[in-house]
Design a protein around this motif. Structure first.
Motif, PDB file in Angstrom:
ATOM      1  N   GLU A 163       0.825  -1.198   0.000  1.00 36.85           N
ATOM      2  CA  GLU A 163       0.000   0.000   0.000  1.00 36.85           C
ATOM      3  C   GLU A 163       0.869   1.262   0.000  1.00 36.85           C
ATOM      4  N   PHE A 164       1.989   1.189   0.780  1.00 40.44           N
ATOM      5  CA  PHE A 164       2.893   2.345   0.864  1.00 40.44           C
ATOM      6  C   PHE A 164       3.530   2.617  -0.499  1.00 40.44           C
ATOM      7  N   TYR A 165       4.055   1.547  -1.133  1.00 42.97           N
ATOM      8  CA  TYR A 165       4.695   1.725  -2.441  1.00 42.97           C
ATOM      9  C   TYR A 165       3.692   2.155  -3.499  1.00 42.97           C
ATOM     10  N   ALA A 166       2.501   1.588  -3.415  1.00 41.11           N
ATOM     11  CA  ALA A 166       1.468   1.973  -4.382  1.00 41.11           C
ATOM     12  C   ALA A 166       1.142   3.450  -4.239  1.00 41.11           C
ATOM     13  N   SER A 167       1.109   3.928  -3.005  1.00 42.41           N
ATOM     14  CA  SER A 167       0.833   5.344  -2.766  1.00 42.41           C
ATOM     15  C   SER A 167       1.948   6.207  -3.345  1.00 42.41           C
ATOM     16  N   ASP A 168       3.222   5.799  -3.110  1.00 42.68           N
ATOM     17  CA  ASP A 168       4.355   6.557  -3.641  1.00 42.68           C
ATOM     18  C   ASP A 168       4.373   6.542  -5.161  1.00 42.68           C
ATOM     19  N   LEU A 169       4.099   5.362  -5.736  1.00 41.16           N
ATOM     20  CA  LEU A 169       4.068   5.258  -7.185  1.00 41.16           C
ATOM     21  C   LEU A 169       2.983   6.150  -7.779  1.00 41.16           C
ATOM     22  N   ALA A 170       1.883   6.229  -7.096  1.00 40.30           N
ATOM     23  CA  ALA A 170       0.793   7.079  -7.574  1.00 40.30           C
ATOM     24  C   ALA A 170       1.215   8.548  -7.546  1.00 40.30           C
ATOM     25  N   LYS A 171       1.914   8.925  -6.453  1.00 42.88           N
ATOM     26  CA  LYS A 171       2.369  10.319  -6.353  1.00 42.88           C
ATOM     27  C   LYS A 171       3.404  10.633  -7.432  1.00 42.88           C
ATOM     28  N   ILE A 172       4.330   9.683  -7.659  1.00 46.33           N
ATOM     29  CA  ILE A 172       5.354   9.882  -8.692  1.00 46.33           C
ATOM     30  C   ILE A 172       4.709  10.011 -10.061  1.00 46.33           C
ATOM     31  N   SER A 173       3.749   9.098 -10.340  1.00 45.61           N
ATOM     32  CA  SER A 173       3.056   9.151 -11.630  1.00 45.61           C
ATOM     33  C   SER A 173       2.324  10.475 -11.807  1.00 45.61           C
ATOM     34  N   GLU A 174       1.721  10.954 -10.733  1.00 48.02           N
ATOM     35  CA  GLU A 174       1.015  12.229 -10.795  1.00 48.02           C
ATOM     36  C   GLU A 174       1.983  13.386 -11.064  1.00 48.02           C
ATOM     37  N   SER A 175       3.164  13.336 -10.434  1.00 44.58           N
ATOM     38  CA  SER A 175       4.167  14.380 -10.642  1.00 44.58           C
ATOM     39  C   SER A 175       4.665  14.375 -12.085  1.00 44.58           C
ATOM     40  N   ILE A 176       4.889  13.163 -12.622  1.00 45.55           N
ATOM     41  CA  ILE A 176       5.354  13.055 -14.008  1.00 45.55           C
ATOM     42  C   ILE A 176       4.301  13.603 -14.966  1.00 45.55           C
TER      43      ILE A 176
END
Length: 281
Positions: free
Chosen positions: A46-59
């Protein structure tokens, strides 16, 4: 009241029962460890999924900004292109034949020369000066309606002004050089005459070989001193004789003279027909 020995923990168990209890405890511990591990893995996922989502949003946000920047760059480039003169408005020497450019220059020169001197271009003033701007308008008006655009005519006038300025500079430099030559000749003539007046009777025949151009050149240093540049071909004997003549002239003349100091030798060839004692060997 029951004693501590009555507690089930202290009930006596056989060896087989102890083995069974230990087996249950081990199984229970393994189950609890598996549950903890599963929960931890779920939390990490869940933590990594949250970070990946934030990174994807930033990109995605960065890509959108990049698209807007590229669009702004294209718009700016179109505006710059639109502000530049079209090919028809460029200098006549870039798009038209040389013959056409020379024809335009000839017309500009002819119209300009037809004006009174007070109405002509002032080469040392900028094209944007009030006087030159009026002249440009008048020339453009005279040539207007022909095969040339207003921009081409103005570029041609600017080129003609630079030609006039260059011609004046060359003429001024030539006049200045000629004036300097006349000044040098005048100084040499004065030196020659000054020394001629103090000759002894026995020296006059020798002096007939001397010419004003054989005298030293004088340069004003601007600090009250005169730099003397002697011709490098003159012998020591000739220089000593001339120094003696100067000493005689100074003793006779009462006028104040500037301090004279030796300067760089004057590198000029000697006149022809001079005796050997006059020329440095």
């Amino acid at each position: 009241m029951n004693s501590e020995s009555d507690s089930p923990e202290y009930w006596p168990v056989s060896g087989a029962e102890s083995f069974v209890v230990q087996g249950h405890l081990r199984a229970d511990c393994q189950l609890r460890v598996a549950e903890i591990r599963s929960g931890f893995q779920a939390d990490m996922a869940e933590f990594y999924a949250s970070d990946l989502a934030k990174i994807s949003e930033s990109i995605a946000t960065a890509l959108k900004r990049l698209d807007r920047l590229e669009e702004a760059m294209r718009t700016l480039q179109e505006q710059v292109q639109a502000s530049r003169p079209s090919s028809a408005m460029k200098s006549p020497t870039t798009k038209r034949s040389r013959r056409t450019a020379l024809s335009l220059q000839s017309k500009i020169r002819r119209v300009h020369k037809s004006f009174n001197k007070e109405k002509q271009l002032r080469p040392h003033e900028a094209m944007t000066s009030e006087h030159n701007s009026d002249v440009v308008k008048q020339i453009t008006k005279e040539i207007g309606g022909s095969m040339y655009s207003e921009h081409e005519i103005q570029v041609g006038i600017s080129t003609y002004r630079r030609t006039l300025k260059r011609a004046i500079s060359i003429s001024t430099a030539s006049s200045r050089s000629e004036a300097n030559k006349r000044l040098v000749r005048s100084r040499q003539q004065r030196l020659w005459e000054r020394r001629s007046k103090v000759l002894l009777a026995t020296e006059k025949e020798k002096w007939q070989l001397m010419q004003p151009t054989m005298m030293s050149e004088e340069e004003d240093e601007g600090d009250g001193r005169i730099s003397i540049r002697k011709p490098d071909w003159r012998s020591e004997e000739l220089n000593e004789w001339i120094s003696e003549l100067d000493a005689r002239a100074s003793s006779i003349s009462k006028s104040a003279r500037k301090v004279r100091v030796p300067g760089y030798p004057l590198r000029v060839p000697p006149p022809t027909g001079l005796p050997a004692w006059m020329i440095r060997t």
